[in-house]
Structure formats: structure tokens, C-alpha cells
Design an enzyme around this catalytic site. Sequence first.
Site, PDB file in Angstrom:
ATOM      1  N   THR A 196       5.952   3.133  12.880  1.00  0.00           N
ATOM      2  CA  THR A 196       4.536   3.373  13.149  1.00  0.00           C
ATOM      3  C   THR A 196       4.323   3.977  14.537  1.00  0.00           C
ATOM      4  OG1 THR A 196       2.469   2.202  13.611  1.00  0.00           O
ATOM      5  CG2 THR A 196       4.457   0.905  13.807  1.00  0.00           C
ATOM      6  N   ASP A 197       3.231   4.714  14.694  1.00  0.00           N
ATOM      7  CA  ASP A 197       2.897   5.258  16.016  1.00  0.00           C
ATOM      8  C   ASP A 197       2.552   4.154  17.013  1.00  0.00           C
ATOM      9  OD1 ASP A 197       0.420   4.511  14.988  1.00  0.00           O
ATOM     10  OD2 ASP A 197      -0.537   6.464  15.239  1.00  0.00           O
ATOM     11  N   GLU A 198       2.284   2.934  16.480  1.00  0.00           N
ATOM     12  CA  GLU A 198       1.889   1.847  17.390  1.00  0.00           C
ATOM     13  C   GLU A 198       3.014   1.443  18.331  1.00  0.00           C
ATOM     14  OE1 GLU A 198      -0.341  -1.410  15.908  1.00  0.00           O
ATOM     15  OE2 GLU A 198      -1.455  -0.187  14.486  1.00  0.00           O
ATOM     16  N   THR A 202      10.322 -11.008   9.330  1.00  0.00           N
ATOM     17  CA  THR A 202      10.426  -9.923   8.346  1.00  0.00           C
ATOM     18  C   THR A 202      10.761  -8.587   9.011  1.00  0.00           C
ATOM     19  OG1 THR A 202       9.020 -10.911   6.666  1.00  0.00           O
ATOM     20  CG2 THR A 202       9.081  -8.504   6.720  1.00  0.00           C
ATOM     21  N   ASN A 204      -2.698   5.316   7.912  1.00  0.00           N
ATOM     22  CA  ASN A 204      -2.827   5.838   6.550  1.00  0.00           C
ATOM     23  C   ASN A 204      -4.101   5.313   5.903  1.00  0.00           C
ATOM     24  OD1 ASN A 204       0.436   6.251   5.043  1.00  0.00           O
ATOM     25  ND2 ASN A 204      -0.105   6.471   7.185  1.00  0.00           N
ATOM     26  N   LYS A 257       7.844  -3.953  15.300  1.00  0.00           N
ATOM     27  CA  LYS A 257       8.243  -2.648  14.745  1.00  0.00           C
ATOM     28  C   LYS A 257       9.111  -1.883  15.756  1.00  0.00           C
ATOM     29  CE  LYS A 257       7.111  -1.078  11.280  1.00  0.00           C
ATOM     30  NZ  LYS A 257       7.710  -1.183   9.918  1.00  0.00           N
ATOM     31  N   TYR A 278       2.738  -7.343  16.336  1.00  0.00           N
ATOM     32  CA  TYR A 278       3.139  -6.452  15.232  1.00  0.00           C
ATOM     33  C   TYR A 278       3.888  -5.245  15.767  1.00  0.00           C
ATOM     34  CZ  TYR A 278       2.667  -2.459  12.079  1.00  0.00           C
ATOM     35  OH  TYR A 278       2.924  -1.333  11.340  1.00  0.00           O
ATOM     36  N   PHE A 297       0.813  -1.228   0.000  1.00  0.00           N
ATOM     37  CA  PHE A 297       0.000   0.000   0.000  1.00  0.00           C
ATOM     38  C   PHE A 297       0.850   1.283   0.000  1.00  0.00           C
ATOM     39  CE2 PHE A 297      -2.296   2.754   3.359  1.00  0.00           C
ATOM     40  CZ  PHE A 297      -2.878   3.569   2.404  1.00  0.00           C
TER      41      PHE A 297
HETATM   42  P1  NAD Z   1       1.408  -3.604   3.247  1.00  0.00           P
HETATM   43  O1  NAD Z   1       1.139  -4.835   4.042  1.00  0.00           O
HETATM   44  O2  NAD Z   1       0.340  -3.058   2.363  1.00  0.00           O
HETATM   45  O3  NAD Z   1       2.699  -3.830   2.311  1.00  0.00           O
HETATM   46  C1  NAD Z   1       3.843  -4.489   2.774  1.00  0.00           C
HETATM   47  C2  NAD Z   1       4.669  -4.890   1.549  1.00  0.00           C
HETATM   48  O4  NAD Z   1       5.877  -5.508   2.025  1.00  0.00           O
HETATM   49  C3  NAD Z   1       3.996  -5.891   0.621  1.00  0.00           C
HETATM   50  O5  NAD Z   1       4.174  -5.509  -0.723  1.00  0.00           O
HETATM   51  C4  NAD Z   1       4.736  -7.194   0.905  1.00  0.00           C
HETATM   52  O6  NAD Z   1       4.772  -8.078  -0.211  1.00  0.00           O
HETATM   53  C5  NAD Z   1       6.110  -6.691   1.279  1.00  0.00           C
HETATM   54  N1  NAD Z   1       6.852  -7.630   2.127  1.00  0.00           N
HETATM   55  C6  NAD Z   1       6.397  -8.288   3.229  1.00  0.00           C
HETATM   56  N2  NAD Z   1       7.367  -9.071   3.733  1.00  0.00           N
HETATM   57  C7  NAD Z   1       8.467  -8.894   2.942  1.00  0.00           C
HETATM   58  C8  NAD Z   1       9.785  -9.431   2.953  1.00  0.00           C
HETATM   59  N3  NAD Z   1      10.166 -10.322   3.890  1.00  0.00           N
HETATM   60  N4  NAD Z   1      10.660  -9.013   2.007  1.00  0.00           N
HETATM   61  C9  NAD Z   1      10.277  -8.132   1.039  1.00  0.00           C
HETATM   62  N5  NAD Z   1       9.027  -7.619   0.976  1.00  0.00           N
HETATM   63  C10 NAD Z   1       8.138  -7.988   1.918  1.00  0.00           C
HETATM   64  O7  NAD Z   1       1.904  -2.528   4.303  1.00  0.00           O
HETATM   65  P2  NAD Z   1       1.705  -0.939   4.335  1.00  0.00           P
HETATM   66  O8  NAD Z   1       0.442  -0.618   5.005  1.00  0.00           O
HETATM   67  O9  NAD Z   1       1.992  -0.413   2.988  1.00  0.00           O
HETATM   68  O10 NAD Z   1       2.873  -0.539   5.330  1.00  0.00           O
HETATM   69  C11 NAD Z   1       4.176  -0.247   4.838  1.00  0.00           C
HETATM   70  C12 NAD Z   1       5.074   0.133   6.009  1.00  0.00           C
HETATM   71  O11 NAD Z   1       4.542   1.259   6.672  1.00  0.00           O
HETATM   72  C13 NAD Z   1       5.187  -0.959   7.073  1.00  0.00           C
HETATM   73  O12 NAD Z   1       6.514  -0.987   7.535  1.00  0.00           O
HETATM   74  C14 NAD Z   1       4.241  -0.507   8.183  1.00  0.00           C
HETATM   75  O13 NAD Z   1       4.686  -0.961   9.432  1.00  0.00           O
HETATM   76  C15 NAD Z   1       4.375   0.995   8.067  1.00  0.00           C
HETATM   77  N6  NAD Z   1       3.207   1.795   8.486  1.00  0.00           N
HETATM   78  C16 NAD Z   1       1.959   1.528   7.984  1.00  0.00           C
HETATM   79  C17 NAD Z   1       0.884   2.346   8.338  1.00  0.00           C
HETATM   80  C18 NAD Z   1      -0.504   2.107   7.796  1.00  0.00           C
HETATM   81  O14 NAD Z   1      -1.445   2.766   8.225  1.00  0.00           O
HETATM   82  N7  NAD Z   1      -0.697   1.207   6.838  1.00  0.00           N
HETATM   83  C19 NAD Z   1       1.089   3.425   9.206  1.00  0.00           C
HETATM   84  C20 NAD Z   1       2.384   3.657   9.706  1.00  0.00           C
HETATM   85  C21 NAD Z   1       3.431   2.839   9.326  1.00  0.00           C
HETATM   86  O1  DAU Z   2      -1.238   3.371  13.446  1.00  0.00           O
HETATM   87  C1  DAU Z   2      -0.508   2.871  12.370  1.00  0.00           C
HETATM   88  C2  DAU Z   2      -0.926   1.453  12.099  1.00  0.00           C
HETATM   89  O2  DAU Z   2      -2.225   1.525  11.536  1.00  0.00           O
HETATM   90  C3  DAU Z   2       0.028   0.714  11.157  1.00  0.00           C
HETATM   91  O3  DAU Z   2       1.267   0.572  11.808  1.00  0.00           O
HETATM   92  C4  DAU Z   2      -0.522  -0.666  10.788  1.00  0.00           C
HETATM   93  O4  DAU Z   2       0.311  -1.277   9.837  1.00  0.00           O
HETATM   94  C5  DAU Z   2      -1.903  -0.476  10.206  1.00  0.00           C
HETATM   95  O5  DAU Z   2      -2.477  -1.751   9.925  1.00  0.00           O
HETATM   96  C6  DAU Z   2      -2.805   0.288  11.175  1.00  0.00           C
HETATM   97  O6  DAU Z   2      -3.088  -0.497  12.355  1.00  0.00           O
HETATM   98  P1  DAU Z   2      -4.563  -0.523  13.001  1.00  0.00           P
HETATM   99  O7  DAU Z   2      -4.695  -1.758  13.793  1.00  0.00           O
HETATM  100  O8  DAU Z   2      -4.895   0.762  13.648  1.00  0.00           O
HETATM  101  O9  DAU Z   2      -5.426  -0.588  11.620  1.00  0.00           O
HETATM  102  P2  DAU Z   2      -6.691  -1.486  11.177  1.00  0.00           P
HETATM  103  O10 DAU Z   2      -7.143  -0.942   9.861  1.00  0.00           O
HETATM  104  O11 DAU Z   2      -6.437  -2.941  11.293  1.00  0.00           O
HETATM  105  O12 DAU Z   2      -7.772  -1.098  12.282  1.00  0.00           O
HETATM  106  C7  DAU Z   2      -8.141   0.248  12.511  1.00  0.00           C
HETATM  107  C8  DAU Z   2      -9.139   0.234  13.660  1.00  0.00           C
HETATM  108  O13 DAU Z   2     -10.351  -0.381  13.226  1.00  0.00           O
HETATM  109  C9  DAU Z   2      -8.690  -0.564  14.869  1.00  0.00           C
HETATM  110  O14 DAU Z   2      -9.129   0.085  16.068  1.00  0.00           O
HETATM  111  C10 DAU Z   2      -9.389  -1.902  14.723  1.00  0.00           C
HETATM  112  C11 DAU Z   2     -10.670  -1.534  14.018  1.00  0.00           C
HETATM  113  N1  DAU Z   2     -11.229  -2.565  13.107  1.00  0.00           N
HETATM  114  C12 DAU Z   2     -10.395  -3.095  12.166  1.00  0.00           C
HETATM  115  C13 DAU Z   2     -10.861  -4.070  11.297  1.00  0.00           C
HETATM  116  C14 DAU Z   2      -9.942  -4.690  10.271  1.00  0.00           C
HETATM  117  C15 DAU Z   2     -12.562  -2.921  13.193  1.00  0.00           C
HETATM  118  O15 DAU Z   2     -13.327  -2.413  14.030  1.00  0.00           O
HETATM  119  N2  DAU Z   2     -13.038  -3.883  12.327  1.00  0.00           N
HETATM  120  C16 DAU Z   2     -12.236  -4.485  11.391  1.00  0.00           C
HETATM  121  O16 DAU Z   2     -12.726  -5.383  10.652  1.00  0.00           O
END
Ligand code: NAD
Ligand code: DAU
Length: 339
Positions: A125-127, A100, A183, A157, A153, A11
Amino acid sequence: MKMIVTGGAGFIGSNFIFYMRRVHPEHELVCVDKLTYAGNMETLAPILGQPRFTFVRADIADRKAMYDLFEAERPDVVVNFAAESHVDRSIEDPAVFLQTNVMGTQVLLDACRRYGVERYHQVSTDEVYGDLPLDRPDLFFTEKTPLRASSPYSASKASADLLCGAYHRTYGMPITISRCSNNYGPYQFPEKLIPLMIANALEDKPLPVYGEGLNVRDWLYVEDHCAAIDLILEKGRVGQVYNIGGHNEMHNIDIVKTVLHILDKPESLIAHVTDRKGHDMRYAIDPSFIHGELGWLPQTKFADGIQKTVRWYLDNRDWWEKIVSGEYRDYYERMYAGR
Ligand code: NAD
Ligand code: DAU
């Protein structure tokens, strides 16, 4: 400038690649991705074969593969997005998260050290800060907030962040770390809250809200996250952590209702289900440091970003319908059956 972007088929990584192509078309980008369930080559299809873009399928935890790649490519900069990213999956099976997110980061750090990479940026991540209570809206995560991860998770991180700090201090490596809030935007895998709710609503399926839906997340449009990382790469201070967030806190239930409202679907689709184990209550970033030091501010208001996002999922049904109908179906059954 040559940049390795890991996790670029996911993503945020793919959005970052598209952002960099637009803003810095002169950069050479090498995307490294293992293509797990979350990596999607269809996302990158529009730029495959274009000049100054290469895709390499590889695991960041595979030391030989990474050393061979660094030897061949000699990158100037590495930005590490590659990770297992879904909290619910980490609760089901933590092992791959450590492999990973921790071991993969260590391999990349070693490769950067060995090949004298000028900057390693860790996308965190803020987590890692744990959560905040709902009744203390005055509290925010700053860069000085102690690490207090809640889920496998976030623990993975946080461990990776500690390793980055250790490599900076011990070996003097040029490392920056960003810790971003939740995001949303195009190309997010439909296991995460917003795309899952959009997909279910469009199919008139129940929208599974964990518990009462009162948990709070701080939502940021993905392009604003990409812009912040770009700025950190250009002007950030080595050894520094930067928190990224938009002061856009919302209860989950309000996010879900907003999605239903945009799609003109009834709230009766909402189904409250058993809560996530160890569910973090509230995340809230204080972004004043990155604003003061680098001048970064989010550009997209939530009201606009969520409209754009829903529009994208409507216009790109093919992208997510393929995912929902494939392997993800088994995951969905496992995760939500009897919940
Ligand atoms: P995502 O799960 O959509 O994408 C992760 C990607 O990493 C995938 O394309 C996957 O194939 C690849 N990948 C997984 N394991 C791998 C490995 N061993 N070697 C090479 N590639 C590998 O994740 P995302 O939501 O795009 O998050 C990207 C980064 O941002 C992560 O590090 C996550 O912790 C961080 N982050 C995400 C959010 C969020 O809201 N999604 C917020 C803050 C930080
Ligand atoms: O804060 C940054 C993090 O945000 C990133 O580091 C993670 O990679 C990303 O997955 C995300 O984590 P969250 O756990 O906050 O995101 P998620 O979309 O899984 O859930 C958002 C909120 O919604 C959380 O409080 C759980 C709730 N939820 C989630 C799902 C999937 C539901 O209520 N129902 C659901 O089916």
C-alpha cells in the site's frame, strides 16, 4: 499455471480472481482465505465448484496449514492479498495486524522458498510512505520515497515489505511488490469510506466525516489495480517495487458530496466527527515508473468508476445489508458512539 491467491474472499482479492478468470481463463486459481469478518463467501459463490478454481479456508500465519497446502498444490505463483486492512481497527487493536500482515507474510515467504515458487507477489500500500503535506501539491510518493508508516496497519505493511526485500536479497527469491493507492469498487466492505457513505446515505443515516474532511486520498478503480498486478506478474522485474495510482487526488469531503449527489440525498446528512488518531493528510502516487516500464495506465475515470460503484451497491443491497445488520453493527457502535 497454478496461482495461489490469498485473501481472495475480500475486496481486492475477489475482484482480482474475477479479473483473472476473465483475462486468463486457462490459469488454475487456488484461493486461500481465513474468512475473517472481512472475508465473504457470498462474493465467491458464482465461481465455487467451477473448474480450475479451488477455495481453501486457512490462516496464512498457520505454518503447518500453509506447508501442507503448498505440498498438495505445488503453485507456480503466489499473490498475497490476505491482510487486516482497516486503519481504524489497527488503532483499536494492533496485535492481529502484526500476526497476519507480518507473521503471515513470513510464513508465505518460507513456504514459497521451500517449494521453489517461481514468483511471490506482495500486495502492499502507499500508506507505507506515511503522508504528504497538503500545502505541497508538487510532492508525490515514488518507489524511492523512504518508508515512514503512521498507523499500526501501515507499520505492519511496511514491515512485510521489508521482509520481502530481505528474502529477495538474502535468498535470491523471485519477489515483486506493488504499492497501490486507495481502491474503490464492488465488494468493498462497508467500513471503508466510499461504501460506508453509500450505505449510510441509502439508510438516511449521518455520514461521519473525520475532522474537516480535508484529507486527500488518490482513488483508483479496483479493476485498474488488478490489471496492474497482472502486468507485474507477466512482465515485472524481480526484486522491484511498483507504485500504482491514478493521479486522482480528492478531499474526503468531496468524495462524500459526490456520493450524496449521485444518490440525490441532502448534504445535511454530513456529520463532522472527531478525527482519526494520527490521521494521514495526503497520499499521492507518482505512477510514472510502472507506466514507463510496463505501459500501465488506469482505464477508469473517477466520474465513471464512482457511478458504477454506487450502481453496484444499489443493485446488490442484499450483499451489504447482511453485513451491516450482523457483527459489523457492534463494530460500528464501538467506533462511532459519542465521536
Ligand atoms: P479486505 O479486508 O477487504 O480483505 C482481506 C481478506 O484477507 C479477507 O477476505 C480476509 O478474510 C482475509 N484474511 C485476513 N486475515 C487472513 C489470514 N490470517 N489468513 C488468510 N486470510 C486472511 O482487504 P482489501 O481492501 O481487499 O485489501 C487487500 C490487500 O490490498 C491488503 O493486503 C491491503 O493491505 C492491500 N491494499 C488495499 C488497498 C485498499 O484501498 N483497499 C489499497 C492498497 C493496498
Ligand atoms: O491508501 C491505501 C489504503 O487505503 C489501504 O492500504 C487500506 O487498506 C485502505 O483501508 C485505505 O486506507 P484509508 O485509511 O485511506 O481508507 P478509509 O476508507 O478507511 O478512509 C479514507 C479516508 O476517509 C481517510 O482519510 C479517513 C476518512 N474517513 C474514513 C471513514 C471510514 C472518514 O472521514 N470517515 C469514515 O467513516
